[in-house]
Scaffold this active site. Structure first.
Site, PDB file in Angstrom:
ATOM      1  N   LYS A 114       0.872  -1.301   0.027  1.00 24.25           N
ATOM      2  CA  LYS A 114      -0.055   0.171   0.041  1.00 24.25           C
ATOM      3  C   LYS A 114       0.781   1.119  -0.038  1.00 24.25           C
ATOM      4  CE  LYS A 114      -3.112   0.041   3.194  1.00 24.25           C
ATOM      5  NZ  LYS A 114      -4.096  -0.019   4.117  1.00 24.25           N
ATOM      6  N   LYS A 126       3.164  -2.155  11.343  1.00 27.06           N
ATOM      7  CA  LYS A 126       1.762  -2.078  11.832  1.00 27.06           C
ATOM      8  C   LYS A 126       2.165  -2.395  13.499  1.00 27.06           C
ATOM      9  CE  LYS A 126      -2.717  -1.376  11.061  1.00 27.06           C
ATOM     10  NZ  LYS A 126      -3.029  -0.369  10.111  1.00 27.06           N
ATOM     11  N   GLY A 165      -3.017   6.166  13.337  1.00 24.31           N
ATOM     12  CA  GLY A 165      -4.140   5.762  14.028  1.00 24.31           C
ATOM     13  C   GLY A 165      -4.593   4.480  13.140  1.00 24.31           C
ATOM     14  N   ASP A 166      -5.678   3.768  13.804  1.00 28.06           N
ATOM     15  CA  ASP A 166      -6.157   2.812  13.175  1.00 28.06           C
ATOM     16  C   ASP A 166      -7.441   2.432  13.813  1.00 28.06           C
ATOM     17  OD1 ASP A 166      -5.913   0.623  10.702  1.00 28.06           O
ATOM     18  OD2 ASP A 166      -6.236  -0.706  12.632  1.00 28.06           O
ATOM     19  N   ASN A 240     -13.954   6.180  11.424  1.00 23.79           N
ATOM     20  CA  ASN A 240     -13.344   7.412  10.710  1.00 23.79           C
ATOM     21  C   ASN A 240     -13.505   7.023   9.235  1.00 23.79           C
ATOM     22  OD1 ASN A 240     -10.298   7.777   9.260  1.00 23.79           O
ATOM     23  ND2 ASN A 240     -11.092   9.464  10.599  1.00 23.79           N
TER      24      ASN A 240
END
Ligand code: NDP
Length: 444
Positions: A114, A126, A165-166, A240
């Protein structure tokens, strides 16, 4: 034995207890066959695939925190630094009870491609924790975030690894983590993205993933001779990504009929009321059961069901494996023309195949939701420059990036004789740049 088959076999044997990781790697490796197989002896000699699927490092740590009654709790923290061939590690932090090493590794692996697809110099990583922020007070969240950063700070930095963020990690959590990092290191640097605007955040970062999803969807449909204006869409999630996907979809003239959370889903025949949704989720942090109070004409249903609603476009924006084969069959039966993945790996492997076999245009997550990380990279650029760009400037760069991503994956699919297979196109386009950098840097 064929190099890819051999690698998948070893992967299954070694990581049998990591199903999400196996699923993500298998999908990518299967679509890399046309790139790898013509030169497989050379790639095998350099162990390219083994180096690609084994993270550079995996950090697992204890996170103690204190609740409102003074009781201590312990969660597990993770940071998987997967690949930094093309730039510093970059990827979000997920706070959700379902988090485990398999989920963090699958997300970190996907992040490599990505990030490469964005065209920006960022590697893949991650992290996160099995901590559940739901129902916690601000003080409890602060206690957790502070203790999480007390360990994580050793491994990150503006030029080393820049988390974001996630799921479960929004501006509040990033703020608490940033404050702790700054205090320990005495350093005000762009070590996290998704920061508040008053201390180094970027305008349009909040909107970026959802807006980017729609920019790419619009381009994909346009290149297939379809105008988005006047179409209907079904969206899952109400966090989000979902919120800003709905907002941009409406701005483009698409009527969005649904949204959901982990308890149930809303059907609003008049189109989701975005102001009501934001008030419920962003301001009051409530459940979707509240939506009916704002829109009496809408329906609330417990459990799953978004994908049974007839619409032209489906936008899964909640979590992994949320759209299965049965859901894919319902979409096809209802005349859906496109699926664009806002969440990471929301479509199961058999559902992906069914959608593709039925000529549904499928924009995979690593391309379709790359707007978030791309804008995070723009936040890093602004931090390095010590400048703030306007909303319009960031949004227009985001739009160009998403349009480029579409064309990169479209071109790669065509180059390898797989026209309209955007899943393969995204994997190949993302991989080629990383492969090039890895080969240039030698076996390391
Ligand atoms: P949020 O935490 O803001 O929202 C997640 C939404 O999905 C919530 O509505 C949540 O419901 C729902 N959800 C979470 N887990 C489940 C589950 N197991 N079953 C059903 N619904 C669930 O997260 P984001 O919107 O940030 O992220 C959504 C997806 O997009 C994730 O896959 C994430 O990795 C991906 N993504 C996010 C980016 C970003 O910039 N935020 C960037 C790129 C990808 P509830 O409130 O009930 O938990």
């Amino acid at each position: 034995m064929n190099y890819i088959d051999e690698t998948i076999k070893k992967l299954n044997a070694k990581y049998a207890n990591q199903p999400e990781f196996i699923q993500a790697v298998t999908e990518v490796l299967e679509s890399l066959r046309p790139v790898i197989e013509p030169n497989q002896e050379a790639y095998k000699r350099d162990a390219v695939l083994e180096r690609l699927i084994e993270p550079d490092r995996q950090i697992i740590f204890r996170v103690p925190w204190i609740d409102r009654d003074g009781n201590a709790h312990v969660n597990t923290g993770y940071r998987v630094q997967f690949n930094n061939a093309i730039g510093p590690y970059k990827g979000g932090l997920r706070l959700h009870p379902s988090v485990n090493i398999s989920i963090i590794k699958f997300l970190g692996f996907e992040q490599i491609f990505k990030n490469s697809l964005t065209g920006l110099p960022i590697g893949g990583a991650k992290g996160g924790s099995d901590f559940d922020p739901k129902g916690k007070t601000d003080r409890e969240i602060m206690s957790f975030c502070k203790n999480f950063m007390l360990e994580l700070y050793k491994y990150i930095g503006a030029d080393t690894d820049v988390p974001a963020g996630d799921i479960g990690t929004g501006a509040r959590e990033i703020g608490y983590m940033f404050g702790t990092y700054k205090r320990i290191k005495s350093l005000h640097e762009g070590v996290l993205t998704g920061k508040g605007l008053s201390y180094g955040g970027s305008l349009a970062r909040t909107e970026a993933t959802g807006y980017g999803l729609l920019y790419l969807t619009e381009e994909m449909l346009k290149c297939n001779g379809i105008e988005v204006k006047g179409k209907t869409a079904i969206v899952s999630g109400s966090g989000n990504v979902a919120t800003y996907a709905i907002e941009k979809a409406q701005q483009l003239g698409i009527k969005v009929l649904t949204c959901s959370d982990s308890n149930g889903w809303v059907y609003d025949p008049d189109g989701i009321d975005i102001a009501a949704l934001k008030e419920i989720k962003e301001v009051n942090r409530q459940r979707l059961t509240e939506y009916k109070k704002y829109r009496p004409n809408s329906e609330y249903h417990e459990g799953r069901g978004v994908w049974t609603v007839k619409a032209d476009i489906a936008l899964p924006c909640a979590t992994q494996n949320e759209l299965n084969l049965e859901d894919a069959k319902a979409l096809v039966a209802n005349g859906c023309i496109a699926v664009a993945e806002g969440a990471n790996m929301p479509t199961t492997a058999d559902a992906v195949k069914y959608l593709q076999d039925n000529n549904i245009l499928l924009a995979p997550a690593k391309a379709a939701n790359a707007g978030g990380v791309a804008t995070s990279a723009l936040e890093m650029s602004q931090n390095s420059e010590r400048l703030n760009w306007t909303f319009e400037e960031v949004d227009s760069k985001l739009r160009s990036i998403m349009i480029n991503i579409f064309h990169n994956m479209d071109d790669a699919a065509k180059k390898y004789g797989m026209e309209k297979n955007y899943v393969a196109g995204a994997n190949i386009a993302g991989f080629e740049k990383v492969l090039n950098a890895m080969m240039a840097q030698g076996v390391c």
